[in-house]
Design a protein around this motif. Structure first.
Motif, PDB file in Angstrom:
ATOM      1  N   ILE A   1       0.721  -1.219   0.083  1.00 33.62           N
ATOM      2  CA  ILE A   1      -0.027  -0.067   0.006  1.00 33.62           C
ATOM      3  C   ILE A   1       0.952   1.416  -0.110  1.00 33.62           C
ATOM      4  O   ILE A   1       1.784   1.455   0.905  1.00 33.62           O
ATOM      5  N   GLN A   2       0.475   2.066  -0.990  1.00 36.78           N
ATOM      6  CA  GLN A   2       1.317   3.295  -1.116  1.00 36.78           C
ATOM      7  C   GLN A   2       0.484   4.548  -1.485  1.00 36.78           C
ATOM      8  O   GLN A   2      -0.245   4.434  -2.337  1.00 36.78           O
ATOM      9  N   ALA A   3       0.415   5.541  -0.558  1.00 39.24           N
ATOM     10  CA  ALA A   3      -0.329   6.931  -0.854  1.00 39.24           C
ATOM     11  C   ALA A   3       0.708   7.761  -1.581  1.00 39.24           C
ATOM     12  O   ALA A   3       1.621   8.117  -0.613  1.00 39.24           O
ATOM     13  N   THR A   4       0.747   8.297  -2.473  1.00 35.38           N
ATOM     14  CA  THR A   4       1.746   9.332  -3.074  1.00 35.38           C
ATOM     15  C   THR A   4       1.085  10.798  -2.986  1.00 35.38           C
ATOM     16  O   THR A   4       0.171  11.080  -3.389  1.00 35.38           O
ATOM     17  N   GLY A   5       2.078  11.738  -2.835  1.00 40.02           N
ATOM     18  CA  GLY A   5       1.683  13.255  -2.734  1.00 40.02           C
ATOM     19  C   GLY A   5       1.851  13.771  -1.151  1.00 40.02           C
ATOM     20  O   GLY A   5       1.853  12.830  -0.144  1.00 40.02           O
ATOM     21  N   ASP A   6       1.837  15.021  -1.211  1.00 39.98           N
ATOM     22  CA  ASP A   6       1.875  15.671   0.143  1.00 39.98           C
ATOM     23  C   ASP A   6       0.831  16.891   0.108  1.00 39.98           C
ATOM     24  O   ASP A   6       1.635  18.041   0.570  1.00 39.98           O
ATOM     25  N   TYR A   7      -0.246  16.826  -0.529  1.00 47.26           N
ATOM     26  CA  TYR A   7      -1.015  17.577  -0.205  1.00 47.26           C
ATOM     27  C   TYR A   7      -1.471  18.263   1.118  1.00 47.26           C
ATOM     28  O   TYR A   7      -1.533  17.379   1.944  1.00 47.26           O
ATOM     29  N   MET A   8      -1.710  19.503   1.251  1.00 49.34           N
ATOM     30  CA  MET A   8      -2.035  20.113   2.644  1.00 49.34           C
ATOM     31  C   MET A   8      -3.184  19.400   3.213  1.00 49.34           C
ATOM     32  O   MET A   8      -3.979  18.905   2.626  1.00 49.34           O
ATOM     33  N   GLY A   9      -3.245  19.440   4.504  1.00 45.26           N
ATOM     34  CA  GLY A   9      -4.259  19.140   5.346  1.00 45.26           C
ATOM     35  C   GLY A   9      -4.716  17.856   5.654  1.00 45.26           C
ATOM     36  O   GLY A   9      -5.921  17.439   5.934  1.00 45.26           O
ATOM     37  N   ALA A  10      -4.078  16.943   5.608  1.00 49.62           N
ATOM     38  CA  ALA A  10      -4.426  15.516   5.928  1.00 49.62           C
ATOM     39  C   ALA A  10      -4.901  15.195   7.197  1.00 49.62           C
ATOM     40  O   ALA A  10      -4.375  15.806   8.184  1.00 49.62           O
ATOM     41  N   ALA A  11      -6.019  14.574   7.348  1.00 48.11           N
ATOM     42  CA  ALA A  11      -6.364  14.484   9.032  1.00 48.11           C
ATOM     43  C   ALA A  11      -5.515  13.871   9.635  1.00 48.11           C
ATOM     44  O   ALA A  11      -5.125  12.799   9.369  1.00 48.11           O
ATOM     45  N   THR A  12      -5.255  14.137  10.962  1.00 46.85           N
ATOM     46  CA  THR A  12      -4.413  13.255  11.939  1.00 46.85           C
ATOM     47  C   THR A  12      -5.068  13.233  13.022  1.00 46.85           C
ATOM     48  O   THR A  12      -4.480  12.537  13.998  1.00 46.85           O
ATOM     49  N   THR A  13      -6.414  13.256  13.387  1.00 48.30           N
ATOM     50  CA  THR A  13      -7.152  12.824  14.352  1.00 48.30           C
ATOM     51  C   THR A  13      -8.726  12.305  13.926  1.00 48.30           C
ATOM     52  O   THR A  13      -9.036  12.745  12.804  1.00 48.30           O
ATOM     53  N   PRO A  14      -8.919  11.636  14.714  1.00 44.17           N
ATOM     54  CA  PRO A  14     -10.615  10.938  14.277  1.00 44.17           C
ATOM     55  C   PRO A  14     -11.523  12.178  14.084  1.00 44.17           C
ATOM     56  O   PRO A  14     -12.304  12.237  13.251  1.00 44.17           O
ATOM     57  N   THR A  15     -11.308  13.086  15.057  1.00 36.82           N
ATOM     58  CA  THR A  15     -12.187  14.377  14.800  1.00 36.82           C
ATOM     59  C   THR A  15     -12.102  15.103  13.669  1.00 36.82           C
ATOM     60  O   THR A  15     -12.995  15.581  12.784  1.00 36.82           O
ATOM     61  N   GLN A  16     -10.945  15.485  13.280  1.00 45.98           N
ATOM     62  CA  GLN A  16     -10.304  15.946  11.924  1.00 45.98           C
ATOM     63  C   GLN A  16     -10.777  15.122  10.578  1.00 45.98           C
ATOM     64  O   GLN A  16     -11.638  15.846   9.833  1.00 45.98           O
ATOM     65  N   LEU A  17     -10.775  13.865  10.828  1.00 45.66           N
ATOM     66  CA  LEU A  17     -11.254  13.217   9.668  1.00 45.66           C
ATOM     67  C   LEU A  17     -12.781  13.064   9.774  1.00 45.66           C
ATOM     68  O   LEU A  17     -13.432  13.252   8.295  1.00 45.66           O
ATOM     69  N   ARG A  18     -13.467  12.977  10.560  1.00 49.40           N
ATOM     70  CA  ARG A  18     -15.058  13.281  10.799  1.00 49.40           C
ATOM     71  C   ARG A  18     -15.590  14.332  10.172  1.00 49.40           C
ATOM     72  O   ARG A  18     -16.436  14.442   9.336  1.00 49.40           O
ATOM     73  N   GLN A  19     -14.714  15.550  10.651  1.00 48.31           N
ATOM     74  CA  GLN A  19     -15.078  16.992  10.174  1.00 48.31           C
ATOM     75  C   GLN A  19     -15.026  17.165   8.633  1.00 48.31           C
ATOM     76  O   GLN A  19     -15.902  17.561   7.852  1.00 48.31           O
ATOM     77  N   ASP A  20     -13.843  16.305   8.256  1.00 51.70           N
ATOM     78  CA  ASP A  20     -13.512  16.530   6.746  1.00 51.70           C
ATOM     79  C   ASP A  20     -14.598  15.900   5.863  1.00 51.70           C
ATOM     80  O   ASP A  20     -15.013  15.903   4.951  1.00 51.70           O
ATOM     81  N   MET A  21     -15.120  14.287   6.424  1.00 48.91           N
ATOM     82  CA  MET A  21     -16.026  13.692   5.793  1.00 48.91           C
ATOM     83  C   MET A  21     -17.430  14.340   5.605  1.00 48.91           C
ATOM     84  O   MET A  21     -18.109  14.337   4.769  1.00 48.91           O
ATOM     85  N   GLU A  22     -17.638  15.197   6.665  1.00 44.33           N
ATOM     86  CA  GLU A  22     -18.944  15.856   6.790  1.00 44.33           C
ATOM     87  C   GLU A  22     -19.030  16.727   5.523  1.00 44.33           C
ATOM     88  O   GLU A  22     -19.981  17.049   5.110  1.00 44.33           O
ATOM     89  N   LYS A  23     -17.928  17.450   5.580  1.00 42.30           N
ATOM     90  CA  LYS A  23     -17.810  18.379   4.552  1.00 42.30           C
ATOM     91  C   LYS A  23     -17.982  17.897   3.191  1.00 42.30           C
ATOM     92  O   LYS A  23     -18.799  18.242   2.244  1.00 42.30           O
ATOM     93  N   ALA A  24     -17.417  16.453   2.716  1.00 40.56           N
ATOM     94  CA  ALA A  24     -17.732  15.792   1.698  1.00 40.56           C
ATOM     95  C   ALA A  24     -19.173  15.428   1.682  1.00 40.56           C
ATOM     96  O   ALA A  24     -19.487  15.597   0.528  1.00 40.56           O
ATOM     97  N   PHE A  25     -19.509  14.946   2.620  1.00 41.49           N
ATOM     98  CA  PHE A  25     -21.053  14.637   2.585  1.00 41.49           C
ATOM     99  C   PHE A  25     -22.135  15.621   2.077  1.00 41.49           C
ATOM    100  O   PHE A  25     -23.067  15.396   1.544  1.00 41.49           O
ATOM    101  N   SER A  26     -21.677  16.902   2.639  1.00 42.60           N
ATOM    102  CA  SER A  26     -22.583  18.105   2.470  1.00 42.60           C
ATOM    103  C   SER A  26     -22.666  18.223   0.744  1.00 42.60           C
ATOM    104  O   SER A  26     -23.640  18.995   0.343  1.00 42.60           O
TER     105      SER A  26
END
Length: 419
Positions: free
Chosen positions: A60-85
């Motif tokens: 498994i390999q994710a390539t790239g270093d775009y800003m803003g990757a989630a680093t906590t569960p709270t951040q990840l859920r926040q990001d997913m909520e934005k996508a879901f909207s």
């Protein structure tokens, strides 16, 4: 596009489809009620929260270093909520075990329901189903490239206990959320060079799976699935869990089969496998992805194969037997945008399939009128399905066209850039 234009275009398109015998309202209803399981690992590059410093392994390999990757569960859920909207219709969230949400340090064979309670509470608040995956990679006990097929019984037992624990968490999701959780088992097991013994690892894998799945769990709450792979980085010559192995295993154990669009030879398409597998397994799980030079897990496009996958499901009336999930991770672009683009493309392909004059095409084929079959199939590509898609977005209160990109750019500037 203004609301009046969207509605006007929809009404005109509806008349066109009615002339072809297509029920547009039914297509809209079906699309709205068909959940897409959206994978959490796009949001943080498959790092998880068990040990974010753990090196990725298992090919498994994710390539790239775009800003803003989630680093906590709270951040990840926040990001997913934005996508879901920005995505209409029903949605599910697909979690891996490494997305554990606890302040404790927990070994994988010891994960429990309470370590995912915050995910369950969030899913309830957002009316989401949850799916689950045991994580059999990126771990010291997977460093040999073997897990459930390892010759060391102690290592096999560790991973068996992890799968058992994962099943209980998946069942918990189903009970709490009122919709069965699909738990998919994928392992990286394989060898870099040609093995002398191809049989023994597969015997050990079958035995390990039998032990891990021995407890019967009501399928109203939990469904087991197994996923094959052709090869991977570090497993170029031999994969224990081949397509033939898992098709046979799923069929003989009466569990679900997962087909990943990137896990076969470059010229193999899972769209051609769906009808065949439906004869031998009751239910299937799909990982819709986009392979480029094989399993590179690119963001899903509105490409020929994505459309062919959805056509096969619709034409063969398999929507009640096929669960649709996504699987891609791109760290080179905005991660929220990746979710939105990939999910909306999967939905577009499903809508286009639902608006095809399937019965007329099949009738022509059964009458050996292949001219009509080809003509109707090709004309369906240019039918005004996009007007129906725009209307779907409109009535689901999500942006029409590329207007969603402005929301993502604003979120990037205000949230992601501050991380």
């Amino acid at each position: 596009m203004k609301s009046e234009q969207i509605i006007s275009n929809f009404k005109a398109a509806k008349e066109v489809f009615a002339q072809q015998g297509v029920d547009v309202e039914k297509a809209l209803e079906t699309l709205a009620e068909t959940p897409i399981s959206i994978h959490c690992w796009q949001g943080d590059d498959v790092r998880g929260f068990e040990n974010p410093d753990q090196e990725l392994s298992g090919g498994i390999q994710a390539t790239g270093d775009y800003m803003g990757a989630a680093t906590t569960p709270t951040q990840l859920r926040q990001d997913m909520e934005k996508a879901f909207s920005l995505i209409g219709g029903k949605k599910r969230v697909n979690l891996h075990a490494i997305y554990i949400d606890t302040d404790e340090v927990i070994e994988r064979d010891q994960i429990k329901l309470e370590h995912f309670d915050r995910w369950v509470a969030w899913a309830k608040e957002n009316e989401l189903g949850l799916d689950f995956n045991p994580t059999l990679f990126s771990h010291p006990k997977a460093s040999d490239g073997l897990t459930l097929s390892h010759p060391d019984k102690a290592i096999r037992d560790f991973w068996i206990e992890h799968v058992k624990a994962s099943r209980k968490i998946s069942e918990h999701f189903g009970r709490e959320l009122g919709t069965p959780s699909f738990m998919n088992i994928w392992i990286p097991d394989g060898m870099k060079d040609q093995p002398a013994d191809r049989l023994s690892p597969r015997q050990r894998l079958a035995d390990s799976l039998d032990k891990a799945l021995a407890e019967k769990i009501d399928t109203k709450f939990h469904r087991d699935a197994v996923e094959s792979k052709l090869f991977g980085i570090g497993a170029e010559a031999y994969t224990v869990g081949s397509n033939e192995f898992y098709l046979g295993y799923a069929a003989t154990r009466n569990i679900d089969l997962c087909l990943d669009a990137g896990h076969f030879h470059p010229t193999e398409m899972i769209s051609d496998k769906i009808s065949t597998c439906s004869l031998f397994v009751d239910n299937m799980l799909l990982h819709v992805t986009r392979p480029v030079r094989w399993d590179s897990d690119h963001v899903v496009s509105f490409d020929d194969e994505t459309q062919a996958i959805m056509r096969e499901i619709v034409r063969n009336k398999l929507l009640d037997r096929v669960a649709i999930g996504l699987d891609f991770f791109d760290a080179s672009i905005n991660r929220i945008a990746a979710w939105v683009i990939g999910t909306r493309n999967a939905q577009k392909a499903l809508m286009k399939a639902l608006l095809e004059p399937t019965e007329a095409i099949k009738n022509a084929e059964e009458a050996f009128d292949y001219t009509t079959r080809l003509a109707l199939t090709e004309e369906a590509h240019s039918a005004p399905w996009t007007a129906v898609w725009d209307y779907f977005c409109h009535i689901n209160d999500v942006p029409v066209g590329s207007a969603w990109l402005n929301d993502v750019k604003t979120y990037e500037a205000e949230v992601l850039a501050e991380r």
